[in-house]
Design an enzyme around this catalytic site. Structure first.
Site, PDB file in Angstrom:
ATOM      1  N   THR A 104      13.664  -6.030  14.436  1.00  0.00           N
ATOM      2  CA  THR A 104      14.268  -5.994  13.100  1.00  0.00           C
ATOM      3  C   THR A 104      14.451  -4.578  12.566  1.00  0.00           C
ATOM      4  O   THR A 104      15.197  -4.368  11.611  1.00  0.00           O
ATOM      5  CB  THR A 104      13.394  -6.768  12.090  1.00  0.00           C
ATOM      6  OG1 THR A 104      12.100  -6.151  12.016  1.00  0.00           O
ATOM      7  CG2 THR A 104      13.251  -8.224  12.501  1.00  0.00           C
TER       8      THR A 104
ATOM      9  N   CYS B 251       5.792  -3.316   8.687  1.00  0.00           N
ATOM     10  CA  CYS B 251       5.100  -4.230   7.776  1.00  0.00           C
ATOM     11  C   CYS B 251       3.627  -3.866   7.622  1.00  0.00           C
ATOM     12  O   CYS B 251       3.059  -3.135   8.440  1.00  0.00           O
ATOM     13  CB  CYS B 251       5.175  -5.664   8.293  1.00  0.00           C
ATOM     14  SG  CYS B 251       6.836  -6.335   8.411  1.00  0.00           S
TER      15      CYS B 251
ATOM     16  N   CYS C 195       1.567  -9.184   6.091  1.00  0.00           N
ATOM     17  CA  CYS C 195       2.928  -9.679   5.843  1.00  0.00           C
ATOM     18  C   CYS C 195       3.061 -11.147   6.234  1.00  0.00           C
ATOM     19  O   CYS C 195       2.602 -11.573   7.297  1.00  0.00           O
ATOM     20  CB  CYS C 195       3.942  -8.841   6.612  1.00  0.00           C
ATOM     21  SG  CYS C 195       5.658  -9.252   6.189  1.00  0.00           S
TER      22      CYS C 195
ATOM     23  N   ARG D 150      12.128   1.005   8.787  1.00  0.00           N
ATOM     24  CA  ARG D 150      12.315   0.896   7.341  1.00  0.00           C
ATOM     25  C   ARG D 150      11.239  -0.031   6.772  1.00  0.00           C
ATOM     26  O   ARG D 150      10.791  -0.958   7.455  1.00  0.00           O
ATOM     27  CB  ARG D 150      13.698   0.304   7.007  1.00  0.00           C
ATOM     28  CG  ARG D 150      14.859   1.050   7.629  1.00  0.00           C
ATOM     29  CD  ARG D 150      16.194   0.450   7.182  1.00  0.00           C
ATOM     30  NE  ARG D 150      16.293  -0.980   7.424  1.00  0.00           N
ATOM     31  CZ  ARG D 150      16.610  -1.533   8.586  1.00  0.00           C
ATOM     32  NH1 ARG D 150      16.850  -0.769   9.639  1.00  0.00           N
ATOM     33  NH2 ARG D 150      16.693  -2.842   8.711  1.00  0.00           N
TER      34      ARG D 150
ATOM     35  N   CYS E  92       9.380  -3.030   4.936  1.00  0.00           N
ATOM     36  CA  CYS E  92       9.670  -4.445   4.714  1.00  0.00           C
ATOM     37  C   CYS E  92       9.816  -4.711   3.213  1.00  0.00           C
ATOM     38  O   CYS E  92       9.002  -4.261   2.408  1.00  0.00           O
ATOM     39  CB  CYS E  92       8.531  -5.286   5.288  1.00  0.00           C
ATOM     40  SG  CYS E  92       8.657  -7.055   4.962  1.00  0.00           S
TER      41      CYS E  92
ATOM     42  N   CYS F  33       6.657  -7.675   2.263  1.00  0.00           N
ATOM     43  CA  CYS F  33       5.244  -7.295   2.079  1.00  0.00           C
ATOM     44  C   CYS F  33       5.090  -5.956   1.360  1.00  0.00           C
ATOM     45  O   CYS F  33       4.007  -5.638   0.876  1.00  0.00           O
ATOM     46  CB  CYS F  33       4.514  -7.254   3.418  1.00  0.00           C
ATOM     47  SG  CYS F  33       5.040  -5.936   4.541  1.00  0.00           S
TER      48      CYS F  33
ATOM     49  N   ASP G 188     -33.649   6.438 -11.675  1.00  0.00           N
ATOM     50  CA  ASP G 188     -32.935   5.697 -12.715  1.00  0.00           C
ATOM     51  C   ASP G 188     -33.725   4.458 -13.135  1.00  0.00           C
ATOM     52  O   ASP G 188     -34.252   3.722 -12.292  1.00  0.00           O
ATOM     53  CB  ASP G 188     -31.559   5.282 -12.176  1.00  0.00           C
ATOM     54  CG  ASP G 188     -30.754   4.495 -13.188  1.00  0.00           C
ATOM     55  OD1 ASP G 188     -30.167   5.112 -14.082  1.00  0.00           O
ATOM     56  OD2 ASP G 188     -30.726   3.252 -13.076  1.00  0.00           O
TER      57      ASP G 188
END
Length: 486
Positions: A30, A34, A38, A63, A65, A68, A449
Site C-alpha cells: 500500500t 502504520c 492499526c 506515507r 496511515c 491509525c 517522606d
C-alpha cells in the site's frame, strides 16, 4: 529491536498496545506505514518492514496511515534506551520543531558537538536529526489539519515551516497528498467549534483519576484548576523571537482511544510544540507501564496492591513554579503549601484574562523574583513564608537566571541534584522530589517522606532505602505507587 521480524509481526497482528510508538510498520503493498495497533486489514508478513521511528519509515518512502494516524503514537521515555543522548535529542527536536533552532544550538543545550550528536542519533534512529525534525513538523501539521479548522498557512507556521510553498511541496512529496486534499478527506462531515484540540497518545492502562487527584491537591489558585474530570492551567512561554506568549490549556481523557484531548487557546499557536511537549511531560505520556511494572511488581510481595500497573509519575508544566511549590511544602501540609503559593501568585504573578473561571494569573518568572528590591524575606514574610524558605526560593531563582542549574532535559540529573543540595534550605527530600517531577528522573526515592514511611510501616528510612534497591531504575514510580495507597 526491529531485527526480530517474526516477534514484531506477532505484536502487530495482536494489535498489542504495549508496542505502540516503539516501532512502525511499512507495508509495501500500500505504500503506507502504520502503528502496531492499526485496525486496518492485516497485511501479509512478507509485505511488512519494521522501523524504529516514523522518521525512518518516511525516509524509506512510506506515507502515514490515515486510519491509525502515526502522529498520535506515544513517545519513548528518556530512560528506555542506553543511548540517552539520542533520546534526549529526539525530545528536544519534538519540543522545538517550530522554533527554527539550528542543530548546533540543540547540541549545545545537550552539552555535545553537532557532529557527535549526528553520529549517536543515526546509530539509534537510523536517520539524521534533520530528517527526524522534518517528520516531527510534518506529523504535527498532519495532526492540525485533521483535528482543527485552522487555515493551512497557520498550520504551516505552527509546525515550524517558515514558507507555505515549502510546506505544500514537502507535504505533497512525502505524503503524495496536498494539505488541502488531506483536510477534505479527513474532516468531511465533521463540525469544528473553533477550539484547537489535539490528541496525545499513551500506552494503556492509564490511571487518570489518580493523576487528577494528585494535581488537584497541589493546584495553585489562579494558575491551575481541576474541574469536571479535566485539568486546566494558564500558560506563559516565549516564541522564537523571544516574544512573550500567553494563553491557556485544558486536558481531558479519552480512554476508549488511549489519548488525552488537549485544547489550547489560539494565542499559543506560535509555541504549540513546546506546549504539547510540556503536557507530555506533565502527564508522563512516554511511560511504558509494562516495563515499569515488570520491575516493581515485587513490591506486591511486601503487601498486595502496593504496585498497580499503569501508575504514572506526575511531571510539571513549569519547572520554577513546581520547585517553589516544593520548597514551600517542606514540613507543612500540602494544603498549607498551596495557600502560600497562591499568595505569591496573587501578589507577584501577572494577571491575565482567559475567560475560564479560576485561571487568572501567570506564575512569576525567576527574574521577577531576583529583581525584587531589598531583602526577599521582607516581600515573602508578610505572605506567611519563613525567612529561610524565602531565601531558598531567591537562591533557586538566581541560579536559574544565571544558568547554574538546568531542569530542561538535563543529561545528568544526579549532578543537578548535587547543585540543588548546595543551596541552603534544600536537602535530599526536596532535591529528589524536584528531580522526579521537573527533570523526568525515574529513579528518585524519598525514603524520609512521611507518606512513604506510612505506606511501609514499620520499616525505618534506612531499611526502606535498602529495600528500594530492587526497584531501580523506577523508584520514582515506586514512590507514587506508595503515595497512592494512602
Amino acid at each position: 529491536m526491529t531485527d526480530n521480524k517474526s516477534a514484531l509481526y506477532a505484536a502487530f497482528k495482536a494489535k498489542d498496545a504495549r508496542f505502540d510508538g516503539r516501532f512502525f510498520v511499512g507495508i509495501s503493498s500500500t505504500g503506507i506505514y502504520c502503528r502496531p495497533v492499526c485496525r486496518a486489514k492485516q497485511p501479509k508478513s512478507e509485505n511488512c518492514t519494521f522501523y524504529t521511528t516514523a522518521a525512518e519509515a518516511e525516509q524509506a518512502g512510506y506515507r502515514p496511515c490515515l486510519l491509525c494516524r502515526p502522529e498520535l503514537a506515544p513517545g519513548t521515555s528518556i530512560t528506555d534506551a542506553t543511548a540517552t543522548l539520542a533520546r534526549r535529542a529526539a525530545r528536544l527536536l519534538e519540543e522545538n520543531c517550530g522554533s527554527g533552532q539550528s542543530l548546533d544550538e540543540l547540541a549545545g543545550r545537550l552539552g555535545c558537538t553537532a557532529r557527535h550528536l549526528r553520529r549517536v542519533f543515526a546509530d539509534e534512529y537510523h536517520v539524521s536529526p534533520v530528517q527526524y525534525l522534518q517528520t516531527c513538523r510534518l506529523l504535527l501539521a498532519k495532526n492540525l489539519l485533521t483535528d482543527t479548522d485552522l487555515p493551512v498557512l497557520e498550520v504551516a507556521m505552527a509546525a515550524g515551516f517558515n514558507s507555505l510553498r515549502r510546506f505544500n511541496d514537502l507535504f505533497k512529496k512525502q505524503y503524495n497528498l496536498s494539505p488541502t486534499a488531506l483536510r477534505k478527506r479527513t474532516t468531511e462531515g465533521k463540525k469544528h467549534n473553533g477550539n484547537i484540540t489535539l490528541a496525545l497518545g499513551y500506552r494503556p492502562p492509564y490511571h487518570w483519576e489518580e493523576m487528577l487527584n494528585f494535581l488537584a491537591g497541589r493546584a495553585i489558585t489562579g494558575i491551575e484548576a481541576v474541574k469536571n474530570g479535566e485539568y486546566m492551567r494558564t500558560v506563559h512561554l516565549e516564541n522564537t523571537e523571544g516574544k512573550h506568549v500567553y494563553g491557556w490549556v485544558r486536558v481531558g481523557h479519552r480512554p476508549k482511544k488511549n489519548v488525552l484531548a488537549v485544547t489550547v487557546s489560539e494565542t499559543l499557536l506560535p509555541v504549540l510544540p513546546q506546549v504539547l511537549a510540556r503536557i507530555r511531560h506533565l502527564f508522563d505520556l512516554s511511560c511504558d507501564p509494562n516495563a515499569v511494572y515488570e520491575t516493581l511488581r515485587v513490591m506486591n510481595d511486601i503487601r498486595p496492591g502496593l504496585c498497580v500497573l499503569g501508575t504514572r509519575v506526575p511531571g510539571c508544566f513549569n519547572a520554577f513554579e513546581m520547585v517553589v511549590r516544593a520548597v514551600l511544602g517542606q514540613q507543612i501540609t500540602v494544603k498549607a503549601a498551596s495557600t502560600l503559593a497562591a499568595r505569591i501568585v496573587d501578589t507577584y504573578g501577572t494577571p491575565m484574562q482567559t475567560g475560564i473561571e479560576g485561571l487568572t494569573h501567570i506564575f512569576p518568572l525567576p527574574k521577577d523574583i531576583v529583581a525584587l528590591d531589598g531583602a526577599i524575606e521582607n516581600h515573602f514574610g508578610v505572605l506567611g513564608v519563613t525567612a529561610a524558605r524565602s531565601n531558598t526560593i531567591y537562591e533557586l531563582a538566581r541560579a536559574l537566571v544565571q544558568g547554574e542549574i538546568n531542569f530542561d532535559l538535563c543529561a545528568q540529573p544526579e549532578e543537578e541534584m548535587k547543585k540543588l543540595m548546595a543551596i541552603r534550605g534544600i536537602g535530599s527530600w526536596t532535591a529528589q522530589y524536584i528531580a522526579m517531577r521537573a527533570m523526568e528522573w525515574p529513579d528518585a526515592f524519598l525514603e524520609t517522606d512521611a507518606g512513604v514511611k506510612k505506606a511501609l510501616q514499620p520499616y525505618t528510612a534506612k531499611e526502606l532505602l535498602k529495600m528500594a534497591e530492587a526497584w531501580r531504575p523506577w523508584r520514582s514510580y515506586a514512590t507514587v505507587n506508595l503515595w497512592n495507597t494512602l
